[in-house]
Design a protein around this motif. Structure first.
Motif, PDB file in Angstrom:
ATOM      1  N   THR A 322       0.816  -1.209   0.000  1.00 16.37           N
ATOM      2  CA  THR A 322       0.000   0.000   0.000  1.00 16.37           C
ATOM      3  C   THR A 322       0.846   1.254   0.000  1.00 16.37           C
ATOM      4  OG1 THR A 322      -0.076   0.022   2.412  1.00 16.37           O
ATOM      5  CG2 THR A 322      -1.831  -1.164   1.282  1.00 16.37           C
ATOM      6  N   ASN A 323       0.198   2.330  -0.382  1.00 12.30           N
ATOM      7  CA  ASN A 323       0.789   3.665  -0.321  1.00 12.30           C
ATOM      8  C   ASN A 323      -0.398   4.599  -0.113  1.00 12.30           C
ATOM      9  OD1 ASN A 323       1.407   6.382  -1.564  1.00 12.30           O
ATOM     10  ND2 ASN A 323       3.418   5.442  -1.719  1.00 12.30           N
ATOM     11  N   ALA A 439       6.046   1.762  -1.924  1.00 13.48           N
ATOM     12  CA  ALA A 439       4.888   1.104  -1.312  1.00 13.48           C
ATOM     13  C   ALA A 439       5.350   0.318  -0.095  1.00 13.48           C
ATOM     14  CB  ALA A 439       4.179   0.202  -2.322  1.00 13.48           C
ATOM     15  N   SER A 443       9.490  -1.091  -3.102  1.00 12.74           N
ATOM     16  CA  SER A 443       9.713   0.249  -3.652  1.00 12.74           C
ATOM     17  C   SER A 443      10.715   0.107  -4.788  1.00 12.74           C
ATOM     18  CB  SER A 443      10.260   1.188  -2.578  1.00 12.74           C
ATOM     19  OG  SER A 443       9.301   1.389  -1.565  1.00 12.74           O
TER      20      SER A 443
END
Lengths: 467, 285
Positions: A322-323, A439, A443
């Motif tokens: 997630t981000n 994320a 990343s």
């Protein structure tokens, strides 16, 4: 000759005598032997931990550069058992496990020696695959001041500060407190996807003697973490991470941030819920300056980044994590809806959404939206759909033309429709470049970007580009 | 000469005075500075002392902090509720069968001195793998992911028992090495990238598991571990899924393993297999 012998004898004797004192001069620095000092340190901590019949409460920030804080309530007994609850997960039931106070590398250490899930869930959530909250079970005793005991966790530099709970019945009040703070944490994550907008941002506004500074806060609800960005008067942008803990301060709902935010010589750390405000806002006051955290509507970006795309293949992959830029509503209304459709048709867990590639074509032809589904054995199924891009006033409009190629396309079309609907809304999408991809799990150096639906502004997809 | 005597006398007096001034800061040892007090023992601790320390000279370490393990990995101790049952399981499926066939004190004589119980998984950094167990210098075996044991699932219990038999076979090998001929059966197919080898590929190449293809030492103990956690029929069924060449290689290896146990420890491995597998079944709900 006799004269020389006299001098030599005198010097030899003095050297022997003086050397015999050297070791003692070093020893005189401490009054006690090292082992005595450590033992005293251990006894001091043991006594402190047992001094409160109703236990301690505190917040543990395992690693404030990447995650936030968790509320703990602990009650220690002489038989080396400790009852613990926390608000990390919804199950706040007390655990009854073992602890010890032992000799650490430089000081006494509090060690939670048997596996209380309140402690171990922060170390490693094995049921969810390797997913750590950077926690530990060994805490160096730093010191005590006015009843407040400070510990430091060695591996991740975590800070754990506890103070007497103030409860009259630890068993019930500790769990009730953990339930309250767990629920309070939902305040930033409960979103009405029908009315919300990704441009309604959490903002931390500092008012310091008329001088204001605003930080846009992207809240990561998985890791209880603010990514705070601000722009100064000269237009220079900066970002910093702030760990967040929803807690109670003197019985009032509050947010504790770590590290404290330093603005204009003031240090803001404890934000108390403003119960008189008609919206949810938390306020910190220091030396006449105030800092307020609240939901605030911000203007949407211009969308001109669509003319400066960093690549032609856009990817969103669930496995990256997630981000904050990936909106919860996009996950719920698009990805989870697709999974629900697949479950209903093929049985629960038979197929699930895995990732999509968007092969962008801004010259008027089909952009191929390739959607990949994964079965329970890791097998992948691909379906392709044609969407045609048209850019007007920095807004990108996609027309959905239907299946692109291959037998899977028509077969899965109805199930995957939520993603096609996201891209082909009549009011179009706003695109924004977002820098390198980052994320919670993976990343990459690849450039990233986000698409926001103007039909349903709570929907925003975040992904990265291949050139 | 008189002058020399005077100088010596003055220096001696001065020396005694200075030494006397030093004596106040010297550290006299009055009692032990090591904490020798009796630790607080729970009922579980007492049970472990009675059932493992006294009869087998094995310490079960289930209470520990981060500094007792690899601090670079996010490990944690087992939940104490699971300690007794897992300890009973390994006693029944490992200690007792070996003692029954190898002699009453077989395990007490050749044993890891400490078994460490870890609740969580041991994920390997920069590798898509987890470590199931570790044997250190023949004295300590560490088990991981014990908080996730499911006693209603045979495969779930087979895995940590396989780890135990695997690590214990390493300890036996450390006491008496196996023949170098073993490594010559499939010498060219050992690979450090064993985790990229599928189960079927391993079998077809003559390895009972992908990990067995990492090196001859692991290959040997994987045969032992898989024999002792399956019935004879179950093990044969696994081998039968290999290619004909793979089957031949595995059978050659199995012969060496069986001979190793018979010649060095007077243990019939097939008989041991019956006992350990039955104990595995008996441990299930």
């Amino acid at each position: 000759m006799k004269k020389y012998i006299k001098y030599i004898l005198s010097l030899l004797l003095l050297t022997v005598v003086l050397n015999s004192c050297e070791v003692d001069r070093t020893e005189a620095i401490f009054e006690e032997a090292p082992s005595d000092r450590i033992q005293k340190n251990i006894e001091e901590l043991r006594t402190l931990l047992l001094s409160q019949s109703q236990g301690f409460s505190g917040v543990y920030f395992p690693n404030n550069s990447v995650v936030g804080g968790v509320n703990f309530h602990m009650n220690f007994t002489e038989d080396l058992r400790v009852k613990i609850t926390s608000d990390f997960k919804s199950n706040t039931e007390l655990t009854d496990t073992r602890y010890d106070v032992v000799t650490g590398t430089t000081a006494a250490e509090l060690v939670f020696t048997s596996g209380s899930r309140h402690i171990t869930d922060l170390i490693q959530d094995g049921a969810q695959g390797f997913n750590t909250f950077y926690g530990g079970n060994s805490f160096q005793y730093v010191g005590e001041e006015n009843g407040v005991i400070t510990f430091k966790e060695v591996r991740s530099d975590g800070v754990f500060v506890i103070s007497p709970s103030g409860f009259t019945d630890f068993e019930t009040e500790s769990v009730a407190s953990a339930d309250i703070t767990y629920t309070n944490r939902e305040v930033f994550t409960e979103v009405d996807c029908e009315t919300a907008s990704v441009y309604d941002n959490l903002v931390l506004a500092v008012d310091n003697a008329g001088q204001s500074t605003n930080y846009i806060l992207n809240y990561d609800s998985t890791n209880f973490f603010f990514d705070a960005g601000t722009t100064d008067e000269e237009g220079v942008s900066s970002r910093q991470g702030l760990g967040v803990a929803f807690t109670l301060i003197d019985g009032e709902q509050a947010i504790l941030i770590s590290p404290a935010l330093e603005v204009g010589g003031n240090s803001f750390e404890n934000f108390i819920l403003d119960s008189e405000s008609d919206k949810v806002q938390y306020v910190a006051s220091v030396n006449g300056a105030t800092a307020t955290i609240s939901q605030t509507s911000l203007s949407a970006p211009t969308g001109e980044d669509i003319m400066d795309l960093p690549g032609s293949i856009y990817v969103y992959d669930v496995a990256d994590g997630t981000n904050p830029l990936l909106s919860p509503c996009f996950r719920d209304l698009v990805i989870e809806q697709i999974n629900t459709n697949l479950d209903n048709r093929f049985g629960a867990g038979t197929l699930k959404f895995s990732f999509y590639y968007l092969f962008l074509n801004l010259e008027g032809g089909c952009s191929n939206l390739a959607i990949f589904l994964e079965d329970a054995n890791g097998g992948l199924y691909r379906a392709n759909y044609c969407i045609v891009a048209n850019i007007e006033s920095n807004t990108v409009f996609f027309d959905y033309l239907g299946p692109y190629s291959g037998s899977n396309d028509a077969f899965f079309e109805e199930n995957l429709q939520p993603l096609m609907d996201f891209f082909s809304g009549p009011q179009g999408l706003l695109y924004t470049n977002e820098g390198s991809f980052s994320a919670s799990i993976n990343s990459y150096l690849n450039a990233s970007g986000s698409f926001t639906s103007l039909d349903t502004p709570s929907l925003r997809s975040y992904g990265y580009f291949f050139p | 000469m008189k002058n020399i005597k005077n100088i010596i006398l003055v220096n001696l007096v001065l020396g005694f005075l200075l030494l006397g001034s030093c004596s106040e800061s010297s550290d006299t040892i009055k009692e032990s500075q090591i904490d020798t007090s009796t630790p607080i023992l729970s009922d579980l601790d007492i049970w472990l002392r009675s059932n493992f320390v006294a009869p087998y000279n094995i310490e079960i370490s289930y209470l520990w902090g981060a500094s007792d393990t690899d601090i670079a990995r996010f490990l944690y101790p087992i939940n104490e509720n699971g300690v007794e049952r897992w300890s009973e399981t390994i006693r029944n499926a490992w200690i007792e069968p070996y003692n029954q066939l190898g002699g009453h004190d077989f395990i007490a004589n050749i044993t890891p001195r400490q078994l460490v119980y870890s609740g969580g998984f041991n994920y390997n950094p920069n590798s898509p793998t987890i470590t199931l167990g570790v044997a250190e210098a023949g004295t300590r075996i560490t088990f991981f992911n014990l908080d996730f044991l499911d006693y209603s699932n045979e495969e779930n219990i087979r895995q940590p028992l396989r780890t135990l038999h695997h690590e214990y076979a390493h300890i036996l090998n450390q006491k008496i090495p196996f023949s170098d001929d073993y490594g010559l059966i499939t010498p060219g197919d050992y690979t450090a990238q064993w985790f990229n080898v599928s189960d079927q590929e391993a079998l077809d190449l003559g390895f009972i598991t992908p990990y067995a293809s990492s090196q001859p030492g692991e290959d040997f103990v994987e045969i032992v571990a898989n024999m002792l956690t399956n019935s004879k029929e179950g093990f044969d069924a696994i081998v039968s899924t290999a290619s004909p060449t793979g089957q031949a290689y595995i059978r050659q290896k199995q012969e060496i393993v069986v001979a190793y146990f018979q010649e060095n420890f007077a243990i019939d491995l097939y008989e041991l297999q019956e006992l350990t597998y039955q104990a595995l079944l008996d441990s299930l709900d």
